[in-house]
Design an enzyme around this catalytic site. Sequence first.
Site, PDB file in Angstrom:
ATOM      1  N   HIS A  36       4.902   8.959  -7.809  1.00 27.27           N
ATOM      2  CA  HIS A  36       5.418   9.529  -6.557  1.00 27.27           C
ATOM      3  C   HIS A  36       4.633  10.792  -6.261  1.00 27.27           C
ATOM      4  O   HIS A  36       4.731  11.785  -6.974  1.00 27.27           O
ATOM      5  CB  HIS A  36       6.909   9.851  -6.687  1.00 27.27           C
ATOM      6  N   SER A  37       3.848  10.769  -5.187  1.00 30.11           N
ATOM      7  CA  SER A  37       3.019  11.910  -4.807  1.00 30.11           C
ATOM      8  C   SER A  37       3.863  13.030  -4.199  1.00 30.11           C
ATOM      9  O   SER A  37       5.042  12.839  -3.859  1.00 30.11           O
ATOM     10  CB  SER A  37       1.961  11.452  -3.793  1.00 30.11           C
TER      11      SER A  37
END
Length: 955
Positions: A812-813
């Site tokens: 998850h950026s």
Amino acid sequence: MPPKHRDGDVIAVIPGQWIAHIHTLTAYAAFLGALIVGVSLHYHKIVQNEHFGYPVEWFPSVSATIGDRYPERSVFQLFIALCSGPRFLLVGLFYCLVNRKGESGAKWLAGVGVLRTLTCGGWTYVTSTDDHDWHDIFMISYLVATLPWTIGCLLLSPPNPTTVKYRKYLAAAFFGTLVPLVYFFIQHKVHRVPGAYTIYAFFEWALVLLDVAFDAVTALDFSTFEVIVKDTKGLSRGNKRRVQDAILEKQKDKPIGQVFNAKFHWHEMLDAVADVYIGFTFWSVLTSLGLVVWYFPLWHMGISGFEVAVLSTISPFLLGIPPLRRLITKFLPFNHLTMGLAGLLAYLVKSPESRLGAVSFAVWEGCLGWTATWYRDRGDPKKLEARISAWVIGLIASSIAKFAFWTNNPMWPVMNAENGGWNKTGIFFFVVSIGWAFYRRPQMADTMQQQRVEKPKGSSALAGLGLAGLFFALHTLLSDSSTIILWVWEGYPVRGPLAVPHGAWTIFTMGAGLVSGLFYPNIARSWSAFGIGSVGAAVLTGFSNWNGYYGALALTFYLCAVAPVLISNAVRFPPGRTFFLTFFVYNLVVLFNVWVVAYAFVPGGPMVRERTDWVMATAMILIGCGVFSTLQNHGAPAKQKTFQPPANPAARRQRSYYIYILLLLQLLSASIAYLRFPAYNYEPYHKDSQLITAGIWTIHFSIDNDMWSSERRIEQLLRESELDLVGLLESDLQRIIMGNRDTTQYLAESLGMWVDYGPGPNKHTWGAALLSKFPIVNSTHHLLPSPVGELAPAIHATIDAYGTLVDVFVFHSGQEEDAEDRRLQTAYLSELMGRSTRPSILLSYLVVTPGEGNYNTYVGERSGMKDVDATDWDRWCEYILYKGLRKVGYARISRGTVTDTELQVAKFAVGQPEGTGEHVAEELVPQDLRFPALFKGQGVRGHRYHVFDEPRYFA
């Protein structure tokens, strides 16, 4: 010639010990006969298990021996049927032996014996093949009934030194065998250790032999009986002594003797049950408040204003107004009634705003009601202890309910009949409990026995701060049995506790701590105990795996032990200002605990970024304030002659009722752990085609668009999509504000998948998890560089897919606003993927435009990864990348109202060279490689193939 009876001739005389001997012989014949027949006819088949066979495994388990194979099963069932008659007679004769006029112990034990016999018949004649659920229910019931049967036989048996000695030895051996039994079962199921199941089988057979041997000892007792039935030596008469009497005689001046040396009264037991259920309702309502509050900032992506509802806990300030205090205490348990009705009926309210209002009112009434109850009973130590015990056991019961329902409380207002709620059942039992409380109100609220409360020493602020720390620690760490387990989770291979079965360990430690605090309050309030609890908190915060969990258990024991001490001390002070300060500071620490992870979205957040250690230290310092206050009012233990308190009215039979309830809850917890233990025999959907169907989904913390818990809807879509591998984002729910939940437990068990929860709740991320139909060989957790914004979690796992090791990355950026964060994260993850020489899959949330910026780093030579469909230009968040596999298909399935993000799915063939990647028509794709037709057109429940309205397939 038969002996004469005064009323006539005795036709036959059967020595009593023959009953026990026949029971022993037929029981052993059933098991050993099946073993002999099975080894003779089907040896290689019955030593085979799901992982290994002969010669790695060379001795069969009990279940494999007596299972479904003919004729072993018939031999076993025949002798068990022959055993049933002697078994019922054995239970009846033992009742005659130990029965006393006016006491119910023998009747209770006989009932347990009959239940145990019937459940034995249940798991004997209903095999797991016939009905797996009922077979397990009967088996668990039998094992649970074994504990009270064993203890009852020990306590009620006549004082024959030989029988007592044998029973103690056999009982100790039986329960001692359970520890290695569970250990080797986990080694087999979880770790797949070769030969572990054979060792497990030996311990399983030992349990059978010891179980039968324990009842065989009755032959020594029955030597005084003859079946007419005639007691030739009078041991069954009420003037004879038991082992129980000797124990109580020795303990008569000690707390344990004061508790159990009294007659049992059902109305007092029902008082305790009603009290505990009201306590359970309070914790059900309180733990739901954060969850329904969280819905609003979640959808507003920031502070919404509805967060003010957390202040509904400060209602005890009203007790600072004398007329209101008198009114509230006079009409108790009216506040408990309004708490339960508002909180439990809130699920009927459809509007999220109105539902939050109902829950807030329920919390307001609950905090006010419990504070008023403790204050009312402050002058009667017996009643005060009962109310505190009910409150803490209510927390334990709430944790058990969540343990049984996969970390959801079935009474919460986000639950309903469709997603697993038991709301109507909870309301029914609450109405019965509160009705009983009103019925017994004159006795339970009687103030005639109140003692004069001495003016407390010291500041009320210290007492209030102590409770604030205690309430926060209980709520954040112990309202769910898996919270502290996930704090120490570090991935595969497993090196620490698992939510199942070790959640039962947490619950047992909570109960043990409470009992210790009740019997030895002087130890609980000591600085030494506080030091042990503080060390446990430090170890939990600083260490992982088993070491961290052992620290967590030490802290758990201490928190539950010190709870009665701190509450008893705090109620001596004016309730309005003391408990207002308690709940106000409690709210501040709750917000502090949210700020450490939500720092990017809240004012002042960066100041406390990732400082869970500060939160833990704050809680312990607050508890230390309470310890200081209680020592001011009770004196230091070092100056007292004993750690046991002086004799007081509380140490009487009423305490025993709460301990009985606690024991029942512990048995229930152990049963749940057994029933929930995973099978670990998972298979992918398309194993003949060696296909991996992988997906990525942001599940929005498992709260749907209408404020309902969404686990079951998530599970249904994942199942219908036939996913073998799925990455879940926004999945870390183990905080007060999110209800201390774990969606992955339900999904893994219902879908039959291995699970890696990802970075734990003390790692300050929003969560990333991996579910896999394939065994997870290894996994590591990463926190990617995030100098400004929210932390970016990632999992790097290696799975065994059809004999090929495949690397899977879940990521998850950071946020769109933090460009430098995302650049650093891109470089880190691309380097990590590039180092892998295995086939790889990335399931991710990247926040990039296809073909632009960081996209070209993720997809390129540095990482070696390819986009599953480079022609799909309409993407921003979710992406699936791969290398070393042949891509077969790609689809995008709409979210419905489950969450705010679609489900992306891709299919890969293992062991095949990469294809050309050109689009092909579905008609040219083999049926086993296609996506489900269920989502074509309008789809189902709002889920359909969208964007390009159908799946895409590749050559």
